[in-house]
Structures are given as structure tokens and as C-alpha cells.
Design a protein around this motif. Structure first.
Motif, PDB file in Angstrom:
ATOM      1  N   SER A 145       0.840  -1.193   0.000  1.00  0.00           N
ATOM      2  CA  SER A 145       0.000   0.000   0.000  1.00  0.00           C
ATOM      3  C   SER A 145       0.876   1.245   0.000  1.00  0.00           C
ATOM      4  O   SER A 145       1.513   1.578   0.999  1.00  0.00           O
ATOM      5  CB  SER A 145      -0.905  -0.001   1.243  1.00  0.00           C
ATOM      6  OG  SER A 145      -1.700   1.162   1.263  1.00  0.00           O
ATOM      7  N   GLY A 146       0.937   1.927  -1.130  1.00  0.00           N
ATOM      8  CA  GLY A 146       1.712   3.154  -1.234  1.00  0.00           C
ATOM      9  C   GLY A 146       3.206   2.960  -1.261  1.00  0.00           C
ATOM     10  O   GLY A 146       3.962   3.928  -1.146  1.00  0.00           O
ATOM     11  N   ALA A 147       3.671   1.712  -1.388  1.00  0.00           N
ATOM     12  CA  ALA A 147       5.107   1.450  -1.400  1.00  0.00           C
ATOM     13  C   ALA A 147       5.387   0.218  -2.252  1.00  0.00           C
ATOM     14  O   ALA A 147       4.490  -0.519  -2.649  1.00  0.00           O
ATOM     15  CB  ALA A 147       5.629   1.251   0.025  1.00  0.00           C
ATOM     16  N   GLU A 148       6.667   0.003  -2.526  1.00  0.00           N
ATOM     17  CA  GLU A 148       7.072  -1.148  -3.331  1.00  0.00           C
ATOM     18  C   GLU A 148       8.461  -1.605  -2.912  1.00  0.00           C
ATOM     19  O   GLU A 148       9.334  -0.789  -2.611  1.00  0.00           O
ATOM     20  CB  GLU A 148       7.071  -0.768  -4.817  1.00  0.00           C
ATOM     21  CG  GLU A 148       7.498  -1.884  -5.748  1.00  0.00           C
ATOM     22  CD  GLU A 148       7.392  -1.500  -7.218  1.00  0.00           C
ATOM     23  OE1 GLU A 148       8.257  -1.937  -8.006  1.00  0.00           O
ATOM     24  OE2 GLU A 148       6.449  -0.756  -7.558  1.00  0.00           O
ATOM     25  N   TYR A 149       8.629  -2.914  -2.857  1.00  0.00           N
ATOM     26  CA  TYR A 149       9.956  -3.475  -2.616  1.00  0.00           C
ATOM     27  C   TYR A 149      10.369  -4.246  -3.857  1.00  0.00           C
ATOM     28  O   TYR A 149       9.611  -5.092  -4.349  1.00  0.00           O
ATOM     29  CB  TYR A 149       9.972  -4.411  -1.407  1.00  0.00           C
ATOM     30  CG  TYR A 149      11.308  -5.113  -1.256  1.00  0.00           C
ATOM     31  CD1 TYR A 149      12.394  -4.437  -0.708  1.00  0.00           C
ATOM     32  CD2 TYR A 149      11.499  -6.420  -1.711  1.00  0.00           C
ATOM     33  CE1 TYR A 149      13.639  -5.051  -0.610  1.00  0.00           C
ATOM     34  CE2 TYR A 149      12.737  -7.036  -1.608  1.00  0.00           C
ATOM     35  CZ  TYR A 149      13.803  -6.346  -1.057  1.00  0.00           C
ATOM     36  OH  TYR A 149      15.030  -6.946  -0.973  1.00  0.00           O
ATOM     37  N   LYS A 156      26.087  -9.904 -12.308  1.00  0.00           N
ATOM     38  CA  LYS A 156      26.676 -10.204 -10.998  1.00  0.00           C
ATOM     39  C   LYS A 156      26.034  -9.379  -9.882  1.00  0.00           C
ATOM     40  O   LYS A 156      26.241  -9.678  -8.699  1.00  0.00           O
ATOM     41  CB  LYS A 156      28.184  -9.938 -11.017  1.00  0.00           C
ATOM     42  CG  LYS A 156      28.974 -10.912 -11.879  1.00  0.00           C
ATOM     43  CD  LYS A 156      30.466 -10.656 -11.757  1.00  0.00           C
ATOM     44  CE  LYS A 156      31.263 -11.669 -12.575  1.00  0.00           C
ATOM     45  NZ  LYS A 156      32.724 -11.449 -12.444  1.00  0.00           N
ATOM     46  N   ASP A 157      25.302  -8.355 -10.229  1.00  0.00           N
ATOM     47  CA  ASP A 157      24.725  -7.463  -9.215  1.00  0.00           C
ATOM     48  C   ASP A 157      23.347  -7.914  -8.766  1.00  0.00           C
ATOM     49  O   ASP A 157      22.519  -8.337  -9.569  1.00  0.00           O
ATOM     50  CB  ASP A 157      24.611  -6.038  -9.757  1.00  0.00           C
ATOM     51  CG  ASP A 157      25.960  -5.379  -9.933  1.00  0.00           C
ATOM     52  OD1 ASP A 157      26.762  -5.425  -8.984  1.00  0.00           O
ATOM     53  OD2 ASP A 157      26.210  -4.836 -11.028  1.00  0.00           O
ATOM     54  N   VAL A 158      23.122  -7.808  -7.467  1.00  0.00           N
ATOM     55  CA  VAL A 158      21.811  -8.034  -6.883  1.00  0.00           C
ATOM     56  C   VAL A 158      21.458  -6.800  -6.054  1.00  0.00           C
ATOM     57  O   VAL A 158      22.209  -6.407  -5.157  1.00  0.00           O
ATOM     58  CB  VAL A 158      21.796  -9.284  -5.981  1.00  0.00           C
ATOM     59  CG1 VAL A 158      20.436  -9.411  -5.295  1.00  0.00           C
ATOM     60  CG2 VAL A 158      22.077 -10.537  -6.789  1.00  0.00           C
ATOM     61  N   TRP A 159      20.341  -6.185  -6.397  1.00  0.00           N
ATOM     62  CA  TRP A 159      19.891  -4.990  -5.708  1.00  0.00           C
ATOM     63  C   TRP A 159      18.553  -5.247  -5.023  1.00  0.00           C
ATOM     64  O   TRP A 159      17.666  -5.873  -5.595  1.00  0.00           O
ATOM     65  CB  TRP A 159      19.706  -3.820  -6.688  1.00  0.00           C
ATOM     66  CG  TRP A 159      20.926  -3.365  -7.396  1.00  0.00           C
ATOM     67  CD1 TRP A 159      21.357  -3.749  -8.637  1.00  0.00           C
ATOM     68  CD2 TRP A 159      21.891  -2.411  -6.907  1.00  0.00           C
ATOM     69  NE1 TRP A 159      22.528  -3.109  -8.957  1.00  0.00           N
ATOM     70  CE2 TRP A 159      22.880  -2.277  -7.919  1.00  0.00           C
ATOM     71  CE3 TRP A 159      22.001  -1.663  -5.739  1.00  0.00           C
ATOM     72  CZ2 TRP A 159      23.965  -1.423  -7.781  1.00  0.00           C
ATOM     73  CZ3 TRP A 159      23.083  -0.814  -5.597  1.00  0.00           C
ATOM     74  CH2 TRP A 159      24.051  -0.698  -6.598  1.00  0.00           C
ATOM     75  N   GLY A 160      18.420  -4.731  -3.809  1.00  0.00           N
ATOM     76  CA  GLY A 160      17.141  -4.726  -3.125  1.00  0.00           C
ATOM     77  C   GLY A 160      16.805  -3.280  -2.796  1.00  0.00           C
ATOM     78  O   GLY A 160      17.668  -2.550  -2.291  1.00  0.00           O
ATOM     79  N   TYR A 161      15.571  -2.854  -3.110  1.00  0.00           N
ATOM     80  CA  TYR A 161      15.198  -1.469  -2.831  1.00  0.00           C
ATOM     81  C   TYR A 161      13.841  -1.402  -2.161  1.00  0.00           C
ATOM     82  O   TYR A 161      12.851  -1.928  -2.680  1.00  0.00           O
ATOM     83  CB  TYR A 161      15.164  -0.629  -4.106  1.00  0.00           C
ATOM     84  CG  TYR A 161      14.679   0.787  -3.876  1.00  0.00           C
ATOM     85  CD1 TYR A 161      15.364   1.634  -2.998  1.00  0.00           C
ATOM     86  CD2 TYR A 161      13.529   1.266  -4.510  1.00  0.00           C
ATOM     87  CE1 TYR A 161      14.918   2.920  -2.759  1.00  0.00           C
ATOM     88  CE2 TYR A 161      13.079   2.568  -4.284  1.00  0.00           C
ATOM     89  CZ  TYR A 161      13.777   3.391  -3.400  1.00  0.00           C
ATOM     90  OH  TYR A 161      13.336   4.663  -3.151  1.00  0.00           O
ATOM     91  N   ASP A 162      13.806  -0.773  -0.979  1.00  0.00           N
ATOM     92  CA  ASP A 162      12.575  -0.574  -0.222  1.00  0.00           C
ATOM     93  C   ASP A 162      12.192   0.892  -0.335  1.00  0.00           C
ATOM     94  O   ASP A 162      12.830   1.767   0.265  1.00  0.00           O
ATOM     95  CB  ASP A 162      12.812  -0.964   1.238  1.00  0.00           C
ATOM     96  CG  ASP A 162      11.555  -0.845   2.094  1.00  0.00           C
ATOM     97  OD1 ASP A 162      10.477  -0.617   1.507  1.00  0.00           O
ATOM     98  OD2 ASP A 162      11.644  -0.990   3.326  1.00  0.00           O
ATOM     99  N   SER A 163      11.156   1.192  -1.129  1.00  0.00           N
ATOM    100  CA  SER A 163      10.783   2.585  -1.361  1.00  0.00           C
ATOM    101  C   SER A 163      10.238   3.248  -0.103  1.00  0.00           C
ATOM    102  O   SER A 163      10.329   4.466   0.060  1.00  0.00           O
ATOM    103  CB  SER A 163       9.741   2.671  -2.482  1.00  0.00           C
ATOM    104  OG  SER A 163       8.504   2.099  -2.071  1.00  0.00           O
ATOM    105  N   LYS A 164       9.670   2.469   0.808  1.00  0.00           N
ATOM    106  CA  LYS A 164       9.089   3.026   2.024  1.00  0.00           C
ATOM    107  C   LYS A 164      10.155   3.641   2.930  1.00  0.00           C
ATOM    108  O   LYS A 164       9.989   4.744   3.470  1.00  0.00           O
ATOM    109  CB  LYS A 164       8.328   1.947   2.790  1.00  0.00           C
ATOM    110  CG  LYS A 164       7.568   2.456   3.998  1.00  0.00           C
ATOM    111  CD  LYS A 164       6.739   1.344   4.620  1.00  0.00           C
ATOM    112  CE  LYS A 164       5.916   1.853   5.796  1.00  0.00           C
ATOM    113  NZ  LYS A 164       5.080   0.782   6.388  1.00  0.00           N
ATOM    114  N   SER A 165      11.282   2.942   3.092  1.00  0.00           N
ATOM    115  CA  SER A 165      12.375   3.440   3.942  1.00  0.00           C
ATOM    116  C   SER A 165      13.464   4.131   3.134  1.00  0.00           C
ATOM    117  O   SER A 165      14.373   4.733   3.708  1.00  0.00           O
ATOM    118  CB  SER A 165      12.993   2.277   4.722  1.00  0.00           C
ATOM    119  OG  SER A 165      13.599   1.351   3.823  1.00  0.00           O
ATOM    120  N   ASN A 166      13.377   4.046   1.811  1.00  0.00           N
ATOM    121  CA  ASN A 166      14.398   4.566   0.900  1.00  0.00           C
ATOM    122  C   ASN A 166      15.763   3.961   1.220  1.00  0.00           C
ATOM    123  O   ASN A 166      16.782   4.653   1.258  1.00  0.00           O
ATOM    124  CB  ASN A 166      14.459   6.100   0.953  1.00  0.00           C
ATOM    125  CG  ASN A 166      15.174   6.689  -0.267  1.00  0.00           C
ATOM    126  OD1 ASN A 166      15.150   6.108  -1.347  1.00  0.00           O
ATOM    127  ND2 ASN A 166      15.817   7.837  -0.084  1.00  0.00           N
TER     128      ASN A 166
END
Length: 399
Positions: A145-149, A156-166
Motif C-alpha cells: 500500500s503506497g510502497a514497493e519493494y 553479478k549485481d543483486v539490488w534490493g530497494y525498499d521505497s518506504k524506507s528509501n
């Protein structure tokens, strides 16, 4: 050999092979760690179609199993809806925080770390958006709700991004294993691959008609345990008639009611995703956590809730097939103490379980609609997709 039955023919299939918490920390997370066990055991439950029953050529269960095995979808994009209902009590968010804390044990503590973020899938209903372009490019997004992970694997790169906490997590997928890639396991295919490993002579497998899922014609494969003592009722897998890829996976418990796990595509395309789908640059101002250990050695399971679940993988196994029980020793004398002995938290957690006794002594059984776990007062743990009586019997015989 497992019996594979259909309306017209029965075929034989080849047998295939079917997480240790320590000390006091393990005792605190047992009720929630059962969820982690369920995530593992879930691969060890009938799927409802969108609408309509397409007229497809007849196929035996063995042929459908072979079709799944030969499926080699390299490019796709789609949306998956996943609902998990283990029947856990409402702890006002405590269960989620405990699971996340367990998963982060020994980790970097970033909210963008996939080991912690994806534990949210153990309860409730979630929407996943996924894209794949071969083995080196995947993206999995958890829409909130209002955010995306998002978890992105690009080379070779693995990225994780939590838009709620930036917050951003960055690791590599080289050498140390696939656990940090975005290869989606919480999908119909991931669940189906695990359950098909469990098919043996304790299992009945049949073709249960056809269905249409996400606008695709599909066959339905129905898997049922033959054994009594298991909590698993049935598993249904909707298999894409053209590609052989599982489109929907539903597990129902023997006790009936709603599905414990229902995961299915609501939209899917087998066209190659745009290359830009896998591009990622940390947003301005985002906190970036580098997983430096990734290039040195594989991560070790922390001695907490994750250790509990991971320990099951290397634990001793009692029984066979659907009534298999994992057992190990936590080394925690006193099991799950009462409030008078272990404080308010221990007493609260203890109240969630059922007190049992037998030749093994005394203990507490923590139950979900699928996985049950018995922790004895001398620190032994017995867990599996089996009934409480089956756990007690196993503990008595092991004694």
C-alpha cells in the motif's frame, strides 16, 4: 514407484528425494519459526481456475509431469497473487516483527535485505510483479500500500530497494550461491518444483481436468497423500498447456476450509521483457548497505529463528513421505517454560501451544493449519506437516 492415475491410464513415475535453533533465542521464536518451517514444508498443498474448462487433448499424469520437467521458459513477465493462511493467531504485528528479526539475525539490518523483506509473504495476501530474461536477469517486486519493494538480479549485481524506507541493499550473485539472486521461488513454479520432489509411493497423482488461468489454457494436476497422519489434504497445480510452466499452485489442509497457500498468475506474458526492466540506480539520498561478505564466503545461518528453519534441512528425519518429521536438539533445557519460570514473554508464547506428555516427558505443541512442531522440556524439537498425535507418537518412539 508412485501411482500416476488419470481417467484413461495409470503410469508409474520415478521416485525423487523428499530449516537448528539454539538456546533461548530459539525458544522465543518457535511459534513464528513454524511459519518458516511452513515455507519450507509448503514445498512438501486444489487450485481453482479463473473460469471455463478448455477442451484440450487427453494427457496422463506421467506425461504432464514430464511436460513440467521439460519446461524451459527463459523470458516472461507477469503478476502473481499469493495468499497464505496458516491459521496463526493475530498478534497485532508481533509475528511479522519476530519473523523479520529472525531473518535479519546475523545480517546487515537493512530493511532492503531480501532475507528480511520477503518474510512478509508468510501471511496475508500479496501481489508480486515479476520479470525474467534468462538465468542472469530477474526482477521481483512486492507491491504494498503506497510502497514497493524490488529485488533485481542483473548479471553479478543483486539490488534490493525498499521505497518506504528509501534503503538499498547491494550484493553479488557470483560464486557464493543463488540465495541472493532474484530467482523467484514464491511463485507457482517454485512451489510446484518443490512438491514434485516429494512424490513417491506414498502419493497419488492424477489429472483433474482442465482450467483457464491468466487467460491461458491449462491442465490441472492433483496430488494427494495416501498416508494418514499428515495435515496435507491436496495440492493442485495448473500447468500451462503450451509451455508446461505451472501457472497456479494451491495447497489445502486435510482439516478443510480455505487454502493454506494459493499462488497464481493473474497476468502473464512469455515475450522478452524490455532490457530497461532490470536497470537500477540507487535513488538520491537513499541509504545503501553493501553486503561485503558476499564476495568472501557464503552466508551462515544465524543462531535464531532462521537457524531454526535452516536447521530442518540438515536435521534427522523420522518416518517417510508425507508423515516425515524433522527432529533436532536445540540444546535448550527447559523447552518452552511457563510464565512463572520464564517471564511474561515465555508465558505468552507458551500459552499459544498445547501442553502434551508421554514417554518422552513433557512438551508443548505449536500448531498451524499445515505445520505442527513439538518442543520438549529437554530441548528436543519435532516438526512436520503432521498431526499433533503423530508428533507425540514419534517423540515416544524416539525415546
Amino acid at each position: 514407484m508412485a501411482p500416476y492415475e488419470s481417467d484413461e491410464a495409470t503410469a508409474a513415475a520415478q521416485d525423487e528425494d523428499l530449516h537448528t535453533g539454539r538456546r533461548k533465542a530459539a525458544r522465543y521464536v518457535v511459534p513464528v519459526a513454524v511459519v518458516g518451517v511452513a515455507a519450507a514444508t509448503i514445498g512438501l498443498v486444489p487450485a481453482l481456475a479463473d473460469s471455463g474448462d478448455p477442451d484440450l487433448p487427453k494427457i496422463t499424469a506421467q506425461q504432464l509431469i514430464d511436460k513440467i520437467a521439460k519446461s524451459d521458459v527463459q523470458q516472461l513477465s507477469g503478476t502473481v497473487k499469493i495468499t497464505t493462511d496458516l491459521g496463526l493467531p493475530n498478534l497485532g504485528g508481533l509475528e511479522s516483527s519476530l519473523v523479520s528479526g529472525a531473518a535479519q539475525g546475523g545480517g546487515d539490518g537493512s530493511s532492503a535485505d531480501p532475507e528480511s523483506k520477503l518474510t512478509e509473504l508468510v501471511s496475508g495476501t500479496h501481489t508480486l510483479r515479476m520479470a525474467t530474461d534468462g538465468p542472469d536477469r530477474q526482477k521481483l517486486s512486492l507491491l504494498e500500500s503506497g510502497a514497493e519493494y524490488s529485488l533485481i538480479h542483473d548479471g553479478k549485481d543483486v539490488w534490493g530497494y525498499d521505497s518506504k524506507s528509501n534503503e538499498v541493499y547491494h550484493g553479488t550473485a557470483a560464486d557464493s550461491g543463488k540465495e541472493h539472486t532474484a530467482e523467484p521461488q514464491a511463485t507457482p513454479k517454485g512451489f510446484a518444483d518443490e512438491v514434485l520432489k516429494s512424490v513417491d509411493d506414498t502419493t497419488s497423482v492424477t489429472v483433474d481436468g482442465t482450467a483457464q488461468v491468466a487467460g491461458r489454457d491449462a491442465y490441472k494436476l492433483l496430488i494427494k497423500p495416501k498416508q494418514s497422519g499428515t495435515t496435507v489434504g491436496a495440492i493442485s497445480i495448473a500447468v500451462d498447456a503450451k509451455t508446461g510452466m505451472p501457472l497456479k499452485f494451491t495447497l489445502t489442509p486435510k482439516s478443510g476450509g480455505s487454502a493454506v497457500l494459493d499462488a497464481g498468475f493473474t497476468q502473464v506474458s512469455f515475450a522478452r521483457p524490455a532490457a530497461s526492466t532490470f536497470d537500477f540506480t540507487p535513488p538520491k539520498g537513499a541509504k545503501v548497505t553493501e553486503d561485503k561478505a558476499e564476495s568472501k564466503a557464503p552466508r551462515q545461518a544465524p543462531e535464531s529463528g532462521k537457524g531454526f528453519a535452516e536447521g530442518l534441512k540438515g536435521s534427522d528425519v523420522l518416518g517417510k513421505g508425507w508423515t516425515s518429521i524433522a527432529t533436532f536438539d536445540t540444546g535448550a533445557e527447559g523447552g518452552m517454560p511457563s510464565g512463572s519460570r520464564g517471564g511474561d514473554l515465555d508465558g505468552f508464547l507458551g500459552s499459544l501451544g498445547d501442553q502434551v506428555s508421554g514417554k518422552f516427558g513433557k512438551g508443548t505443541v505449536f500448531s498451524t493449519r499445515l505445520v505442527n512442531a513439538l518442543i520438549t522440556d529437554d530441548g528436543k524439537v519435532y516438526a512436520g506437516a503432521v498431526t499433533k498425535d503423530t508428533l507425540v507418537k514419534a517423540a515416544n518412539e524416539a525415546k
